[in-house]
Design a protein around this motif. Structure first.
Motif, short mmCIF file in Angstrom:
data_model
loop_
_atom_site.label_atom_id
_atom_site.label_comp_id
_atom_site.label_asym_id
_atom_site.label_seq_id
_atom_site.Cartn_x
_atom_site.Cartn_y
_atom_site.Cartn_z
N CYS A 1 79.30 52.20 59.60
CA CYS A 1 78.51 53.23 59.10
C CYS A 1 78.67 54.61 59.93
O CYS A 1 78.86 55.50 59.46
N ASP A 2 78.34 54.20 61.23
CA ASP A 2 78.60 55.69 62.03
C ASP A 2 79.88 56.04 62.46
O ASP A 2 79.93 57.21 62.69
N ASP A 3 80.97 55.34 61.76
CA ASP A 3 82.34 56.02 61.75
C ASP A 3 82.47 56.56 60.37
O ASP A 3 83.66 56.91 60.15
N HIS A 4 81.57 56.55 59.53
CA HIS A 4 81.69 57.12 58.27
C HIS A 4 82.79 56.51 57.33
O HIS A 4 83.49 56.90 56.65
N ASP B 1 80.71 62.27 56.79
CA ASP B 1 79.55 61.88 55.79
C ASP B 1 80.03 62.02 54.26
O ASP B 1 79.65 61.45 53.43
#
Ligand SMILES: NC(=O)c1ccc[n+]([C@@H]2O[C@H](COP(=O)([O-])OP(=O)(O)OC[C@H]3O[C@@H](n4cnc5c(N)ncnc54)[C@H](OP(=O)(O)O)[C@@H]3O)[C@@H](O)[C@H]2O)c1
Length: 259
Positions: free
Chosen positions: A180-183, A137
């Protein structure tokens, strides 16, 4: 306190035109290694050597044809052999196929869509594990698509090209959400008129009336160049750009305002 050098520094990590401008920008901003790709090996390796010579980092040329899925797989396989992660992927290669609807051939349509729209998606998919590897993040990886001002207007004479670029711009928020959840941050840059091989026919005679008129149509009264493209690419990939995702940045000197 915010330090400007932190906002814009990029540590870690096209043979001509916009791709070479961005590669030069990444190296100047401190990237350790930048890979560029193109079909013409001589031009590619000459550009890689030139960019290595002018920076503390390294530019490596990997020849290949990104219009084919075999070419996408080959590039991905070479990068997997060389690196255990990548921080930034710029999907730059594109073809400006002309042609009106009446003359459109399946070959021209496919050629345009394959390089401009299919390859960016499947190259990103093929490199996903490398992009995910070090992404967090606080320090996300980046995927950048190179769209065009042509996506924002109805260009009858380059129907396939503008449609492919519009498709890329729609893909941008879709992939931004998917990753997005994989940054991984996904954004597009939409250039207006830039000096490159693609536009050589328009600018190589700077005294021509047609070139002077084309400058008048651009609110900034000039074509874009190295610093314009390198600047926005480095910004997106540095700390300064780490809160952008799913965005299309028009870098066109206001060109789209005068369609
Ligand atoms: N210049 C502009 O004004 C402008 C405006 C809006 C958008 N754009 C977009 O910017 C991107 C770059 O364009 P540019 O103006 O810099 O064009 P350019 O000077 O013609 O450069 C294109 C680069 O991509 C490589 N390339 C082309 N086809 C390829 C393929 N099938 N596989 C691998 N590499 C390939 C070329 O090398 P090889 O030919 O050796 O393969 C070259 O290195 C394109 O997506 C274009 O649509 C440009």
């Amino acid at each position: 306190m915010v330090r400007i050098e932190d906002l814009f520094s990029m540590k870690g990590g096209g043979s001509t035109g916009l791709g070479s401008y961005m590669a030069e920008g990444f190296l100047a901003a401190g990237a350790a290694r930048v890979y560029i790709t193109a079909r013409s090996e001589d031009t590619l390796q000459a550009k890689a050597a030139e960019l290595t010579g002018m920076s503390d980092g390294e530019c490596v040329g990997i020849p290949g044809d990104l219009a084919t899925l075999d070419g996408v797989a080959a590039l991905s396989s070479t990068l997997h052999e060389k690196e255990d992660h990548i921080d930034v992927l710029v999907n730059n290669a594109g073809i400006g196929t002309g042609g009106y609807f009446e003359q459109m051939t399946v070959e021209d349509w496919d050629k345009t869509m394959d390089l401009n729209l299919r390859s960016p998606l499947f190259l990103t998919q093929a490199l996903l594990d490398l992009l995910k590897k070090n992404a967090t993040d606080e320090d996300p990886s980046r995927v950048i698509f190179i769209s065009s001002v042509a996506a924002s207007e109805v260009f009858k004479h380059v129907m396939a090209y503008s449609t492919s670029k519009k498709g890329l711009e729609h893909l941008t928020p879709q992939l931004a959400l998917a990753l997005c959840d994989d940054h991984i941050l996904v954004n597009s840059i939409a250039p207006g008129r830039f000096y490159s091989e693609m536009t050589r026919g328009a600018w190589e005679n700077p005294d021509s009336e047609s070139f002077k008129q084309s400058l008048q149509r651009i609110p900034a009264h000039r074509y874009g160049g190295l610093e314009d493209m390198a600047g926005v690419a480095v910004m997106l990939c540095s700390r300064a750009g780490s809160y952008f995702t799913g965005e299309v940045l028009n870098v066109d000197g206001g060109h789209r305002l005068r369609f």
